[in-house]
Design a protein around this motif. Sequence first.
Motif, PDB file in Angstrom:
ATOM      1  N   ALA A   1     -39.010  36.112  -7.061  1.00 35.34           N
ATOM      2  CA  ALA A   1     -38.611  34.999  -6.213  1.00 35.34           C
ATOM      3  C   ALA A   1     -38.736  33.668  -6.948  1.00 35.34           C
ATOM      4  N   THR A   2     -37.691  32.874  -6.859  1.00 31.93           N
ATOM      5  CA  THR A   2     -37.730  31.485  -7.311  1.00 31.93           C
ATOM      6  C   THR A   2     -37.876  30.614  -6.072  1.00 31.93           C
ATOM      7  N   VAL A   3     -38.894  29.784  -6.052  1.00 32.82           N
ATOM      8  CA  VAL A   3     -39.214  29.018  -4.852  1.00 32.82           C
ATOM      9  C   VAL A   3     -38.426  27.712  -4.834  1.00 32.82           C
ATOM     10  N   GLU A   4     -37.687  27.491  -3.763  1.00 33.42           N
ATOM     11  CA  GLU A   4     -36.964  26.241  -3.583  1.00 33.42           C
ATOM     12  C   GLU A   4     -37.821  25.224  -2.839  1.00 33.42           C
TER      13      GLU A   4
ATOM     14  N   VAL B   1     -36.432  30.700  -0.623  1.00 30.63           N
ATOM     15  CA  VAL B   1     -36.532  31.266  -1.965  1.00 30.63           C
ATOM     16  C   VAL B   1     -35.170  31.791  -2.396  1.00 30.63           C
ATOM     17  N   ARG B   2     -35.040  31.975  -3.693  1.00 28.76           N
ATOM     18  CA  ARG B   2     -33.863  32.640  -4.266  1.00 28.76           C
ATOM     19  C   ARG B   2     -34.327  33.898  -4.980  1.00 28.76           C
TER      20      ARG B   2
ATOM     21  N   ARG C   1     -30.010  33.408  -1.415  1.00 31.98           N
ATOM     22  CA  ARG C   1     -30.862  32.291  -0.982  1.00 31.98           C
ATOM     23  C   ARG C   1     -31.355  32.631   0.417  1.00 31.98           C
ATOM     24  N   ILE C   2     -32.683  32.653   0.601  1.00 31.44           N
ATOM     25  CA  ILE C   2     -33.262  33.278   1.789  1.00 31.44           C
ATOM     26  C   ILE C   2     -34.304  32.360   2.410  1.00 31.44           C
TER      27      ILE C   2
ATOM     28  N   GLY D   1     -32.922  25.469  11.573  1.00 29.85           N
ATOM     29  CA  GLY D   1     -32.976  24.207  10.869  1.00 29.85           C
ATOM     30  C   GLY D   1     -33.312  24.311   9.397  1.00 29.85           C
ATOM     31  N   MET D   2     -33.378  25.517   8.859  1.00 27.39           N
ATOM     32  CA  MET D   2     -33.779  25.691   7.461  1.00 27.39           C
ATOM     33  C   MET D   2     -32.641  25.477   6.479  1.00 27.39           C
ATOM     34  N   GLY D   3     -31.414  25.404   6.973  1.00 33.07           N
ATOM     35  CA  GLY D   3     -30.292  25.137   6.097  1.00 33.07           C
ATOM     36  C   GLY D   3     -29.912  26.298   5.207  1.00 33.07           C
ATOM     37  N   VAL D   4     -30.092  27.522   5.716  1.00 23.73           N
ATOM     38  CA  VAL D   4     -29.752  28.719   4.943  1.00 23.73           C
ATOM     39  C   VAL D   4     -28.824  29.599   5.780  1.00 23.73           C
TER      40      VAL D   4
END
Length: 250
Positions: free
Chosen positions: A94-97, A120-121, A126-127, A154-157
């Motif tokens: 996981a790459t943390v956004e 995360v990605r 993108r999750i 509201g998380m924009g995903v």
Amino acid sequence: MTTHPAGQLPASATEDGSAVIRVLSYNIRSMRDDNEALARVIRACAPDLVLIQEAPRFFRWRKAAARLAAATDLVILGGGATAAGPMLLCSLRATVERTEDVLLPRTPGLHRRGFATAVVRIGGARIGVLSAHLSLQEAERYGQAGALLDRLAGMGVDHAIAGGDLNERPGGRSFTRLASTLRDCWEVAPWGGEFTSTPRDPHQRIDAIFTTRGVEVLGCGVPLSLAAQPDLAAATDHLPVLAVLRVPAG
């Protein structure tokens, strides 16, 4: 109830930009039980994301969380005392956004609740991720279910996963509120065991993992065939829920 007992869940993978991920939701009772058994259960599930409830919240809670992460070859995403108990762990896939700990309004006389959230990605996916532990009180729990849905929206995903200890069985108002908007992974693709409480006498499903539309559920349930029964009984007072999901690129 156990469905497809011989079925094997897929391993984590990246497929043409989409990601097959393993998500575990687990109430760990503040690590007051057998922590070695707890670590073995988590490792046996090989998760990419772990949605914890009842993480340590008091004296030296960060050190306890760090010990759990180290024992399971995972890293801490967020949460813990700063989210009133929910916590997120992840693998190095996981790459943390971004992360955000959310405290919900306190009802006098009741334990404060919160959400641990992150975006995360993994691979090309993108999750949004959310761990929750809903109230024991019915009216407050219903409001918290609505807050959970609002937070995900509201998380924009495009794709999100929520899981936790709902303190309610399917058919209850709060469970139904979540399942009417999200997909209850056990209902979509049951695998393993159904009931999450209690480990020594499983008789009710009060823990669950949900996804937004568009996420493919490959299997979900209590990982009875992966973790040793003595470890499941000793680790904490809930059984974990494991879901394997295919998340589209986005």
